[in-house]
Design a protein around this motif. Sequence first.
Motif, mmCIF file in Angstrom:
data_model
loop_
_atom_site.group_PDB
_atom_site.id
_atom_site.type_symbol
_atom_site.label_atom_id
_atom_site.label_comp_id
_atom_site.label_asym_id
_atom_site.label_seq_id
_atom_site.Cartn_x
_atom_site.Cartn_y
_atom_site.Cartn_z
ATOM 1 N N GLN A 53 0.179 1.427 -1.433
ATOM 2 C CA GLN A 53 -0.670 0.527 -0.655
ATOM 3 C C GLN A 53 0.153 -0.234 0.377
ATOM 4 O O GLN A 53 -0.271 -0.414 1.514
ATOM 5 C CB GLN A 53 -1.399 -0.445 -1.584
ATOM 6 C CG GLN A 53 -2.514 0.202 -2.376
ATOM 7 C CD GLN A 53 -3.134 -0.749 -3.393
ATOM 8 O OE1 GLN A 53 -2.525 -1.749 -3.780
ATOM 9 N NE2 GLN A 53 -4.337 -0.413 -3.834
ATOM 10 N N ARG A 54 1.364 -0.681 -0.011
ATOM 11 C CA ARG A 54 2.221 -1.369 0.955
ATOM 12 C C ARG A 54 2.695 -0.425 2.044
ATOM 13 O O ARG A 54 2.760 -0.782 3.215
ATOM 14 C CB ARG A 54 3.417 -1.986 0.245
ATOM 15 C CG ARG A 54 3.079 -3.329 -0.401
ATOM 16 C CD ARG A 54 4.306 -3.899 -1.004
ATOM 17 N NE ARG A 54 4.425 -3.175 -2.272
ATOM 18 C CZ ARG A 54 5.226 -3.491 -3.249
ATOM 19 N NH1 ARG A 54 6.037 -4.483 -3.134
ATOM 20 N NH2 ARG A 54 5.246 -2.804 -4.359
ATOM 21 N N ASP A 78 3.677 0.933 -10.828
ATOM 22 C CA ASP A 78 3.853 0.259 -9.537
ATOM 23 C C ASP A 78 3.686 1.202 -8.352
ATOM 24 O O ASP A 78 3.647 0.756 -7.217
ATOM 25 C CB ASP A 78 5.248 -0.374 -9.454
ATOM 26 C CG ASP A 78 5.411 -1.508 -10.446
ATOM 27 O OD1 ASP A 78 4.385 -2.085 -10.839
ATOM 28 O OD2 ASP A 78 6.565 -1.808 -10.823
ATOM 29 N N THR A 79 3.626 2.494 -8.609
ATOM 30 C CA THR A 79 3.562 3.465 -7.524
ATOM 31 C C THR A 79 2.343 3.242 -6.641
ATOM 32 O O THR A 79 2.433 3.332 -5.421
ATOM 33 C CB THR A 79 3.551 4.896 -8.083
ATOM 34 O OG1 THR A 79 4.655 5.041 -8.950
ATOM 35 C CG2 THR A 79 3.632 5.916 -6.978
ATOM 36 N N LEU A 80 1.225 2.927 -7.253
ATOM 37 C CA LEU A 80 0.012 2.711 -6.472
ATOM 38 C C LEU A 80 0.163 1.508 -5.544
ATOM 39 O O LEU A 80 -0.226 1.564 -4.376
ATOM 40 C CB LEU A 80 -1.189 2.527 -7.407
ATOM 41 C CG LEU A 80 -2.551 2.459 -6.753
ATOM 42 C CD1 LEU A 80 -2.819 3.712 -5.927
ATOM 43 C CD2 LEU A 80 -3.643 2.300 -7.796
ATOM 44 N N GLN A 81 0.787 0.437 -6.039
ATOM 45 C CA GLN A 81 0.996 -0.733 -5.179
ATOM 46 C C GLN A 81 2.000 -0.415 -4.076
ATOM 47 O O GLN A 81 1.860 -0.877 -2.936
ATOM 48 C CB GLN A 81 1.469 -1.915 -6.020
ATOM 49 C CG GLN A 81 0.362 -2.431 -6.924
ATOM 50 C CD GLN A 81 0.899 -2.988 -8.223
ATOM 51 O OE1 GLN A 81 2.088 -2.857 -8.509
ATOM 52 N NE2 GLN A 81 0.023 -3.583 -9.007
ATOM 53 N N ASN A 82 3.012 0.409 -4.396
ATOM 54 C CA ASN A 82 3.980 0.801 -3.368
ATOM 55 C C ASN A 82 3.304 1.625 -2.281
ATOM 56 O O ASN A 82 3.599 1.456 -1.099
ATOM 57 C CB ASN A 82 5.133 1.593 -3.989
ATOM 58 C CG ASN A 82 6.006 0.742 -4.875
ATOM 59 O OD1 ASN A 82 6.025 -0.486 -4.745
ATOM 60 N ND2 ASN A 82 6.721 1.378 -5.785
ATOM 61 N N SER A 135 0.020 0.215 4.678
ATOM 62 C CA SER A 135 -0.605 -1.001 5.207
ATOM 63 C C SER A 135 -0.902 -0.812 6.691
ATOM 64 O O SER A 135 -0.365 0.076 7.357
ATOM 65 C CB SER A 135 0.313 -2.202 4.993
ATOM 66 O OG SER A 135 1.465 -2.070 5.808
#
Length: 141
Positions: free
Chosen positions: A86-87, A80-84, A90
């Motif tokens: 990206q957020r 999930d680090t990559l999605q975190n 933002s």
Amino acid sequence: MPLKTYLLALLFTPFALATTTTTTTDPPPPNPIGPRAPASSGLLSELPTIFHGATELLSPETVDKLETIVSGGAVLLGGDTLQNLQRLLSGANIDKLQRIIDNADRLLTPGFVNETTQLIDMANPLVSDVGKIMNALIGST
């Protein structure tokens, strides 16, 4: 031999000698030993330093540290680090960070920083004295 033949031979002898001496001038033989190479100030002169640095870089300790960094980077980029990230990065968050930086730039002028530092320096003894009074009050009860 008639006189005419002798005169002709004598007449053309300087030309024959001149042409033989001028056409027989060969270039000097090549020098088998070339001139000494100029002192190098480029990459060749830096090779010992480069090799020394490379041996230090490839020491077992450094290789272990690089392995740790690469492994840690793989863990960070996995899951999930990559999605975190990206957020976090933002467009809205970037705009907020830019506003914070702009406000800090306007607020933190050299004069403001100097005045705040002086104020803190002057308040430090007062805070220390208040702390002593509080300790005395708490200790007396």
